[in-house]
Design a protein around this motif. Structure first.
Motif, mmCIF file in Angstrom:
data_model
loop_
_atom_site.group_PDB
_atom_site.id
_atom_site.type_symbol
_atom_site.label_atom_id
_atom_site.label_comp_id
_atom_site.label_asym_id
_atom_site.label_seq_id
_atom_site.Cartn_x
_atom_site.Cartn_y
_atom_site.Cartn_z
ATOM 1 N N LEU A 67 -33.983 -11.509 53.152
ATOM 2 C CA LEU A 67 -33.635 -10.674 51.987
ATOM 3 C C LEU A 67 -33.466 -8.908 52.843
ATOM 4 N N ALA A 68 -34.386 -8.800 53.905
ATOM 5 C CA ALA A 68 -34.157 -7.559 53.854
ATOM 6 C C ALA A 68 -33.207 -7.353 54.824
ATOM 7 N N THR A 69 -32.857 -8.086 55.932
ATOM 8 C CA THR A 69 -32.371 -7.847 56.738
ATOM 9 C C THR A 69 -31.022 -7.910 56.487
ATOM 10 N N ASP A 70 -30.751 -8.781 55.414
ATOM 11 C CA ASP A 70 -29.122 -8.651 55.316
ATOM 12 C C ASP A 70 -28.318 -7.819 53.939
ATOM 13 N N ILE A 71 -29.383 -7.112 53.457
ATOM 14 C CA ILE A 71 -29.512 -5.695 52.438
ATOM 15 C C ILE A 71 -29.175 -4.439 53.811
ATOM 16 N N LEU A 72 -29.972 -4.605 55.031
ATOM 17 C CA LEU A 72 -30.025 -3.694 56.221
ATOM 18 C C LEU A 72 -28.101 -3.970 56.349
ATOM 19 N N SER A 73 -27.787 -5.238 56.553
ATOM 20 C CA SER A 73 -26.753 -4.821 56.992
ATOM 21 C C SER A 73 -26.030 -5.159 56.328
ATOM 22 N N GLU A 74 -25.705 -5.502 54.615
ATOM 23 C CA GLU A 74 -25.042 -5.216 53.992
ATOM 24 C C GLU A 74 -24.218 -3.655 54.326
ATOM 25 N N ILE A 75 -25.883 -3.304 53.625
ATOM 26 C CA ILE A 75 -25.120 -1.558 53.267
ATOM 27 C C ILE A 75 -25.591 -0.108 54.533
ATOM 28 N N TYR A 76 -26.401 -0.567 55.380
ATOM 29 C CA TYR A 76 -25.805 -0.198 56.682
ATOM 30 C C TYR A 76 -25.939 -0.142 57.575
ATOM 31 N N GLY A 77 -25.483 -1.162 57.692
ATOM 32 C CA GLY A 77 -24.464 -2.146 58.790
ATOM 33 C C GLY A 77 -25.580 -3.017 59.548
#
Length: 233
Positions: A67-77
């Motif tokens: 979930l954390a890496t998906d959020i990083l992908s979604e918001i920060y790239g």
């Protein structure tokens, strides 16, 4: 009781991911990934029976790491998501080294903890090596696949904000399958019978399917907490 504890653990893990994001931003997500790497690799040595299946613990923490890496992908790239994966790799390697040293200390006469430490961590190198390999392969695959789905949906719709649920779910579902197969067969082949190992792997993946689907609302909440910053290729 096991089922209730797993549900509570899942809510705490997903909630903590958003809390770390809210308070610390992407640095908080990096920190949470490191915390998950340590705690999950301790939990995964425990086998429990829940929801009618035998399964290893650590599922909820591993799920929140994805979930954390998906959020990083979604918001920060993509670049920042890959940094998150590197944080998990470095943390796991350090944990492997330190836990290996723990069991080789000569305890004092009045020590009471060493037998328990040895019982828990004597087999840790194999388990953590399997976990490390599974983590590296599945997390980088997850980040890569997340952005492949993103590129596809953006190309079809012309809008990079749409179909978040597609890129989130279909990247995580495939990468979690890769993760659980590599880890279980790497860590427990020869310890459990092949038939039992297949059953454990299937049970763990069923749990991962549910956790992967349940994390989607948290990705949407994350995007409300922090607006999309950069869709890096």
């Amino acid at each position: 009781m096991n089922e209730l504890l797993l549900i509570i653990s899942l809510l705490i893990s997903f909630g903590a991911t958003l809390l770390f994001l809210k308070i610390f931003g992407k640095s908080g997500l990096f920190a949470w990934i490191g915390i998950c790497a340590v705690f999950a690799n301790i939990e995964v040595t425990i086998l429990v029976h829940a929801f009618g299946m035998d399964q290893t613990l650590g599922n909820t923490l591993f799920a929140s790491s994805f979930l954390a890496t998906d959020i990083l992908s979604e918001i920060y790239g993509k670049k920042e998501a890959n940094k998150g994966v590197y944080v998990g790799i470095i943390t796991t390697v350090l944990f492997i080294v330190l836990s290996f040293l723990w069991v080789h200390y000569i305890p004092a006469t009045d020590d009471w903890a060493m037998p328990s430490v040895k019982a828990l961590f004597s087999n840790t190198p194999r388990i953590l090596l399997a976990s490390l390999i599974a983590y590296i392969v599945s997390e980088f695959f997850d980040v890569w696949l997340y952005h492949k789905w993103w590129n596809l949906t953006e190309k079809k719709t012309g809008d990079q904000t749409k179909f978040l649920w597609i890129r989130n779910n279909f990247s995580t579902l495939f990468s979690q399958l890769v993760n659980i197969v590599i880890f279980n067969f790497g860590a427990f082949l020869g310890i459990y019978s092949f038939r039992e190992l297949v059953g454990i792997t299937g049970a763990c993946y069923v749990i991962y399917v549910f956790t992967s689907l349940l994390d989607t609302p948290f990705v949407y909440l994350a995007r409300k907490i922090k607006p999309l910053e950069n869709k890096a290729e």
